[in-house]
Design a protein around this motif. Structure first.
Motif, PDB file in Angstrom:
ATOM      1  N   ILE A 304       0.757  -1.190  -0.047  1.00 41.94           N
ATOM      2  CA  ILE A 304       0.004  -0.187  -0.055  1.00 41.94           C
ATOM      3  C   ILE A 304       0.865   1.196  -0.027  1.00 41.94           C
ATOM      4  N   THR A 305       2.131   1.324   0.352  1.00 45.86           N
ATOM      5  CA  THR A 305       2.920   2.392   0.170  1.00 45.86           C
ATOM      6  C   THR A 305       3.796   2.433  -1.039  1.00 45.86           C
ATOM      7  N   GLY A 306       4.230   1.140  -1.413  1.00 42.35           N
ATOM      8  CA  GLY A 306       5.141   1.181  -2.868  1.00 42.35           C
ATOM      9  C   GLY A 306       6.664   1.062  -2.220  1.00 42.35           C
ATOM     10  N   LEU A 307       6.859   0.942  -1.012  1.00 41.72           N
ATOM     11  CA  LEU A 307       8.047   0.915  -0.498  1.00 41.72           C
ATOM     12  C   LEU A 307       8.851  -0.465  -0.090  1.00 41.72           C
ATOM     13  N   ASP A 308      10.035  -0.608  -0.390  1.00 39.51           N
ATOM     14  CA  ASP A 308      10.704  -1.835  -0.085  1.00 39.51           C
ATOM     15  C   ASP A 308      11.230  -1.956   0.981  1.00 39.51           C
ATOM     16  N   LEU A 309      10.753  -2.241   1.902  1.00 37.92           N
ATOM     17  CA  LEU A 309      11.157  -2.025   3.723  1.00 37.92           C
ATOM     18  C   LEU A 309      12.677  -2.811   3.822  1.00 37.92           C
TER      19      LEU A 309
END
Length: 674
Positions: A304-309
């Motif tokens: 939902i954020t498009g980030l790769d944590l």
């Protein structure tokens, strides 16, 4: 930049870290125990180092063995994943002394937040609301009972160093507090090497909602929205979603800001999660704990954020500043994660081990309707599920665009379809249970609490009974499948022409206790199935005998059935429904009703081992009279203690096991007098 990462973990999280490292052009090192010699993470990594026997306390959580693997490979950074050494301050400190980058938070933050007793004290000092409880250490079971009574039942007994649902028990009375204290202490010692226990008030009708935080080494700390983790079993999360269907924007902001304030109070950097218990009635939230690591359920936040944590953790560890600020964080769409466990839901979710004779996850990527399927896993077809580690097989995730209720319903529908097309054979697993939850109206409405599973499945999971329409669909497909199998048999070459095999079109389909008389009208890939009751159903499918998945259109409505041909019978699975269809000619069906029923053997006077595991204790003696509910024996499997209790009053006739003995499923533990 970091050159080589050693992943101090195993399974799906090790594979997950390796994927991002490869994307960034970073070399990877896997470590493995005897049980994981042929594991997927070992195959995926650039290098692999053997670190010891199968038990984790002789391999994965032995710091010296990890340090030795670092020296052997020249790794300049370590990602701990979750569990094992991920929240072990001594491990992070040892890496620091060795000049190796720890891809995680600073040692002081792990010490402060990783210890649940200390973290609650710090949270209270920082102005974060906390659950009432006893934050001091508890010496023994008597003290646990005394404290529980003072707090007021129900209480939650928890391991200070715990996580993943291990070392946790809910107690509703003195007896459960006494037993829960000892079991939590044992699990904590075996899983984390730390048996400290504390007790807090158990909030009734709670929702478990957590905030993902991310900080760099330059003082920038953000929150990345929340995850709803209320669908739990034995305090272990089963289904997570983001965002939460419960939170409004104001509450989300308040929880996020408190999470960030707490992280800043301990100089936190890297990814971390602040967990809250939210009172569903009063809309109040209380700090539960902070996990100073990557969470199992991080994929829904990524979706939902498009980030790769994992990428963000690596960049932060390398000293980079975050490339975005709080206002840049936007929540897009809706995501759900279903944890696929090697646990048999028909046996009260007891662990299941063995070989994956079939493992075919749904295809990952975007679907024509815009939804996305993602599957994080650490297993492969032909691999083994070991009794030594967590029972997770995979994390199946779906994402849908949009917002609000429409997006949530779309992502639930996508998850249902993905679960229907996920094939796992060879072991017990919870796929049918996950499918059942997706179909429940209460779950679809978003009215969930941490007691959801206990309330909705009070008598355990016994499968899903098909409604009238679904039963008709299953019967229709079974008839079509049988007709195609019979049709193929008529085309076998080399048969004598003077004995042609007749192909019938009138059949009786038996599903459990129901019988459906049908007549078929085949038309290319389509077949019209006429029921004797007057209804008709058009089945359109390309399925042919031998295929295990059958995508169908039933009067134009799509569905995916799992199909298993078992001799003349056909096993069908859909939406948590598992039925065996028997297709007979009308004459044979009439005769079948006259056949005697074979009864199963009587095991009512026996205690059988419900799972593969190790007997860690026998609580009774031969000749002893036991009461209903009394503890009989303890079995440990997959790092969890399971207490086996008497179902009714009786006298122990014979005990055939001893502590330390390994047992298979249904192996005899003890017998009772008649």
């Amino acid at each position: 930049m970091i050159q080589k990462i050693l992943i101090a973990n195993r399974g799906e999280i090790a594979c997950r870290v390796i994927k991002t490292a490869k994307k960034l052009g970073i070399k990877t090192v896997a470590v493995y125990s005897d049980a994981d010699r042929n594991a997927l993470h070992v195959e995926m990594a650039d290098e692999a180092v053997h670190i010891g026997p199968a038990p984790s306390n002789q391999s994965y959580i032995v710091i010296d063995k990890i340090l030795d693997a670092i020296r052997q490979t020249g790794a300049d950074a370590v990602h701990p994943g979750y569990g094992f050494l991920s929240e072990n301050a001594a491990f992070a400190e040892a890496l620091e002394k060795a000049g190796v980058t720890f891809i995680g938070p600073p040692v002081n933050a792990i010490q402060a937040m990783g210890d649940k007793i200390t973290s609650k004290k710090l949270a209270a000092e920082a102005g974060v609301s906390t659950v009432p409880g006893h934050m001091g250490l508890i010496a023994d079971a008597d003290e646990a009972v005394k404290i529980s009574g003072e707090i007021g039942y129900p209480v939650m007994i928890k391991a200070s160093a715990g996580g993943g649902g291990k070392g946790m028990r809910i107690a509703w009375n003195d007896e459960e507090a006494r037993e829960g204290f000892q079991s939590s202490k044992n699990e904590a010692k075996n899983s984390f090497g730390d048996d400290r226990i504390f007790i807090e008030k158990f909030v009734t009708e709670p929702r478990h909602i957590e905030i993902q935080v991310l900080g760099d080494k330059h003082g920038n700390t953000l929150y990345l929205g929340e995850r709803e983790c209320s669908i739990q079993r034995r305090n272990q999360k089963v289904i997570e979603e983001a965002p939460s269907p419960f939170l409004d924007e104001a509450t989300r902001k308040a929880m996020g800001e408190q999470a960030v304030a707490l992280a800043k109070a301990v100089g936190y950097h890297s990814a971390g999660t602040v967990e809250f218990i939210v009172d569903g009635k009063q809309n109040k939230f209380y700090f539960l704990e902070m996990n100073t690591r990557l969470q199992v359920e991080h994929p829904v936040t990524e979706l939902i954020t498009g980030l790769d944590l994992v990428e963000q953790m690596i960049r932060v560890a390398a000293g980079e500043k975050l490339s975005f600020v709080q206002d840049d964080v936007k929540l897009n769409g809706w995501a759900i994660e279903s944890r696929l466990y090697a646990e048999d839901p028909y046996r009260n979710f007891l662990p299941s081990i063995g070989r994956l004779s079939r493992y075919r996850p749904p295809e990952e990527g975007e679907r024509p309707d815009g939804t996305v399927v993602r599957n994080d896993t650490g297993v492969f077809e032909g691999g083994e599920i070991s009794m030594y580690y967590d029972p997770m097989i995979a994390k199946l995730c779906t994402w849908a665009p949009g917002e609000g209720a429409i997006a949530r319903q779309a992502v639930i529908k996508a998850m249902g379809a993905a679960l229907n097309s996920f094939e796992v054979e060879g072991i017990g697993h919870n796929l049918p249970f996950l499918s059942a939850v997706m179909g429940q109206e209460r779950f679809r409405s978003g009215k969930i609490t941490t007691a959801y599973i206990a309330e909705e499945f009070k008598d355990g999971f016994t499968g899903v009974a098909p409604d009238t329409a679904t039963e008709r669909l299953l019967a229709a497909f079974a008839a079509v499948a049988h007709h195609r199998r019979e049709s193929r048999a008529t085309q076998i070459s080399g048969t004598l022409g003077n004995h042609p095999r007749k192909l019938g079109r009138d059949w009786v389909v038996t599903l459990a206790d129901s019988h459906h008389s049908v007549s078929l009208r085949p038309e290319a890939n389509e077949t019209i199935v006429d029921f004797v009751s007057g209804e008709s159903l058009r089945i359109d499918t390309t399925w042919q005998p031998g295929q295990t998945l059958a995508p169908i259109l039933a009067d134009g409505a799509p569905a995916i059935l799992k199909v298993d041909l078992k001799g003349p019978a056909i096993r069908l699975r859909l939406h948590g429904i598992d039925v065996t269809a028997r297709i007979r000619s009308p004459r044979v069906a009439a005769l079948a009703k006259l056949m005697p029923e074979k009864l199963p053997p009587d095991t009512s006077k026996m205690l059988l081992c419900p799972m593969p595991g190790v007997i860690t204790g026998v609580a009774v003696k031969e000749g002893e009279t036991v009461e209903a509910g009394q503890a009989l024996a303890t079995v440990e499997a997959m790092k969890m203690e399971n207490i086996l209790r008497a179902e009714r009053r009786g006298t122990v006739k014979k005990i055939v096991v001893t502590p330390g003995q390994s047992l298979a499923v249904d192996e005899l533990i003890m017998e009772f007098e008649g």
